[in-house]
Design a protein around this motif. Structure first.
Motif, mmCIF file in Angstrom:
data_model
loop_
_atom_site.group_PDB
_atom_site.id
_atom_site.type_symbol
_atom_site.label_atom_id
_atom_site.label_comp_id
_atom_site.label_asym_id
_atom_site.label_seq_id
_atom_site.Cartn_x
_atom_site.Cartn_y
_atom_site.Cartn_z
ATOM 1 N N LYS A 97 0.810 -1.230 0.000
ATOM 2 C CA LYS A 97 0.000 0.000 0.000
ATOM 3 C C LYS A 97 0.838 1.272 0.000
ATOM 4 O O LYS A 97 0.306 2.368 -0.097
ATOM 5 C CB LYS A 97 -1.020 -0.023 1.132
ATOM 6 N N THR A 98 2.161 1.131 0.133
ATOM 7 C CA THR A 98 3.005 2.324 -0.011
ATOM 8 C C THR A 98 3.579 2.396 -1.432
ATOM 9 O O THR A 98 4.467 3.189 -1.712
ATOM 10 C CB THR A 98 4.167 2.310 0.996
ATOM 11 N N GLU A 131 -2.852 4.626 -6.860
ATOM 12 C CA GLU A 131 -3.247 5.463 -5.728
ATOM 13 C C GLU A 131 -4.755 5.322 -5.475
ATOM 14 O O GLU A 131 -5.196 5.116 -4.346
ATOM 15 C CB GLU A 131 -2.881 6.920 -6.054
ATOM 16 N N GLU A 132 -5.525 5.367 -6.573
ATOM 17 C CA GLU A 132 -6.984 5.211 -6.467
ATOM 18 C C GLU A 132 -7.327 3.864 -5.826
ATOM 19 O O GLU A 132 -8.199 3.756 -4.961
ATOM 20 C CB GLU A 132 -7.606 5.321 -7.868
ATOM 21 N N THR A 133 -6.607 2.811 -6.249
ATOM 22 C CA THR A 133 -6.857 1.460 -5.737
ATOM 23 C C THR A 133 -6.585 1.381 -4.237
ATOM 24 O O THR A 133 -7.369 0.818 -3.469
ATOM 25 C CB THR A 133 -5.951 0.443 -6.469
ATOM 26 N N PRO A 159 -10.801 -2.072 -7.101
ATOM 27 C CA PRO A 159 -10.165 -1.864 -8.400
ATOM 28 C C PRO A 159 -10.518 -0.475 -8.942
ATOM 29 O O PRO A 159 -11.614 0.017 -8.691
ATOM 30 C CB PRO A 159 -10.776 -2.948 -9.290
ATOM 31 N N PRO A 160 -9.600 0.160 -9.642
ATOM 32 C CA PRO A 160 -9.892 1.488 -10.172
ATOM 33 C C PRO A 160 -10.868 1.390 -11.341
ATOM 34 O O PRO A 160 -11.056 0.322 -11.911
ATOM 35 C CB PRO A 160 -8.533 1.969 -10.671
ATOM 36 N N GLU A 176 -3.866 -5.635 1.246
ATOM 37 C CA GLU A 176 -2.602 -6.301 1.511
ATOM 38 C C GLU A 176 -1.621 -6.086 0.372
ATOM 39 O O GLU A 176 -0.463 -5.761 0.573
ATOM 40 C CB GLU A 176 -2.888 -7.795 1.695
ATOM 41 N N LEU A 177 -2.143 -6.261 -0.832
ATOM 42 C CA LEU A 177 -1.296 -6.188 -2.021
ATOM 43 C C LEU A 177 -2.091 -5.601 -3.169
ATOM 44 O O LEU A 177 -3.315 -5.657 -3.175
ATOM 45 C CB LEU A 177 -0.918 -7.615 -2.461
ATOM 46 N N VAL A 178 -1.358 -5.080 -4.131
ATOM 47 C CA VAL A 178 -2.020 -4.726 -5.384
ATOM 48 C C VAL A 178 -1.332 -5.501 -6.500
ATOM 49 O O VAL A 178 -0.107 -5.480 -6.615
ATOM 50 C CB VAL A 178 -1.933 -3.210 -5.675
#
Lengths: 350, 124
Positions: free
Chosen positions: A20-21, A61-63, A69-70, A105-107
């Motif tokens: 998330k960073t 960033e949107e996600t 999901p964007p 947790e993850l993208v």
């Protein structure tokens, strides 16, 4: 998990895992190639330090911010990247992995390379643009010649000649419309027509779309009404293209509605979208056509040929435009009870 | 009718388009001069001082934008109105024509009334 890592490492699509960073957690081989860095170097680094791509970054960033999901459209999901000095195109998808505690947790970002497709598309677009322009020169002499003869200034045409001249003029216009539609469609599909998104006042938009068609409706004794509730929010749209879509739907409705019939344009809000619908009292669209009618060159063919003529491109263009706005378009119809075309466009948020 | 017929210089290389536009202008009582390339356009414009020029952009030698720019750059021809008549419909082309000094921009095909109207704006 090690097994899965092996699998996705080999995938032809680039796979990028970030936290998330926006720091890199993992990359597969194709992603290493695009980022021009191997996993060892990349891990822990911020994605924006590896890839200059504000478009991708804002979607990530949107996600992260919304934990979902964007909203992807044809335009914002196609990335153009400069890899080793070459322009390459990728189709993007972004999937957030959410824990049971509802935490992100993850993208997972995947990028499928579509460079070759883009190149072919470009060739096609160029060809259609050239062909469409090439049509215009002969059409100039043909249509001008017809108009000159019709004026009678080169000698009075006989009634029979007059009839033929009218028919020629009509078909000349038809050819021109076809050339124009083809050009618009290929430009839209290649993204050469950029969307000029602004905040659009829907009252103004509907008025502009109906303005030119009112007279036509009146002439044919068709009632054309617009129902707009008060205080509708503004939409995020390209004004001219949105007008084009609505005008096209109403023009279609006019074409298929008999004298004495009616056409109703309504606008209503549901959630973050405005829905525009055009209902007519025409003969309706057979079920088997309802999906396909938005494809290129598809026209409802039933017995007598459509007198107004067309290339079956209007709805395909409308679909492209609506989807580029992040909206949808569809039709509801029962035979002999008319048809209702509806499209949605997102409203201005906040 | 006025005693003096106005002269239009038509710069166009497609012979069928020439026939159509020429007929259209003659019906409206204009005298029409025809040249088929950019170099001759400059020469004729200087020599004959037409009341207006109808200019195609896709010419065999110099392109129309350059012809336009040169006509607007010469003392003898700078005040002659230039009506671009072209198959180029793109916004970029229109923009370029304005930059080159065109007074009007029409796209092909065109209706005779439209052409007459446009010419009347500049020639009266």
């Amino acid at each position: 998990m090690i097994f899965f890592e092996k699998v996705y490492y080999q995938l032809p699509e680039a796979v990028i895992l970030t936290d998330k960073t926006h720091s890199i957690v993992s990359l597969n081989r194709k992603a290493e190639e695009i980022f021009e860095a191997n996993l060892g170097e990349a891990r822990g680094k911020k994605i924006e330090d590896l890839l200059q791509c504000p478009q991708l970054f804002s979607l990530l960033e949107e996600t992260v911010v919304l934990s979902r999901p964007p909203q992807l459209t044809y335009e914002n999901s196609t990335l153009m990247l400069d890899v080793n000095g070459r322009k390459r195109f990728f189709k993007l998808s972004i999937i957030p992995v959410i824990t049971f505690q509802n935490e992100l947790e993850l993208v997972i970002t995947t990028m499928a390379e579509v460079t070759v497709l883009k190149e072919i598309e470009q060739l096609k677009t160029d060809f259609i643009a050239t062909a469409s322009h090439e049509f215009r020169t002969p059409l100039t002499s043909i249509s001008m010649g017809i108009s000159m003869m019709k004026t009678g200034k080169l000698g009075e045409p006989t009634p029979q000649m007059q009839k033929i001249l009218d028919a020629l003029e009509e078909d000349c216009d038809r050819l021109l419309r076809l050339a124009e539609n083809l050009l618009d469609l290929s430009r839209l599909e290649s993204g050469a027509i950029a969307m000029e998104i602004e905040e659009v006042d829907v009252y103004r938009m509907v008025e502009a779309a109906l303005g030119t068609l009112r007279l036509q409706a009146e002439k044919r004794d068709i009632e054309l009404q617009a129902h707009l509730p008060e205080n509708l929010p503004r939409i995020r749209a390209d004004l001219n293209k949105a007008i084009w879509v609505l005008t096209n739907l109403v023009a279609n409705a006019l074409r298929y509605t008999k004298e004495g019939g009616s056409i109703k344009v309504s606008v209503y809000q549901k959630g973050a979208r405005l829905f525009f619908s055009v209902a007519d009292t025409g003969k309706g669209i057979p079920r088997e056509y309802q999906e396909r009618i938005f494809q290129k060159y598809v026209q409802v063919k039933e017995g007598k040929k459509d007198a107004a003529g067309g290339a079956g491109l209007g709805l395909a263009i409308a679909k492209d435009i609506v989807e580029a706005h992040g909206g949808e378009i569809w039709v509801n119809s029962e035979p002999n009870k008319g048809a209702v075309f509806t499209f949605s466009i997102p409203v201005v948020r906040g | 009718m006025g005693s003096e017929r106005k002269t239009i210089l038509l710069v166009e290389d497609e012979k069928n388009v020439i026939l159509a536009v020429k007929t259209c202008l003659e019906v409206a009582e204009y005298k029409v001069l025809i040249v088929e390339n950019g170099e001759k356009a400059l020469e004729r414009a200087k020599g004959e001082k037409p009341d207006a020029i109808i200019l195609d952009l896709m010419l065999p030698d110099v392109n129309g934008f350059q012809v336009c720019q040169q006509l607007k750059g010469m003392e003898e021809t700078k005040d002659i109105p230039i009506i671009v008549l072209t198959a180029k419909t793109g916004e970029e082309d229109k923009e370029r024509a304005w930059e080159a000094g065109a007074d009007s921009y029409l796209t092909k095909p065109i209706r005779p009334e439209q052409l007459w109207q446009e010419i009347q704006k500049f020639v009266s």
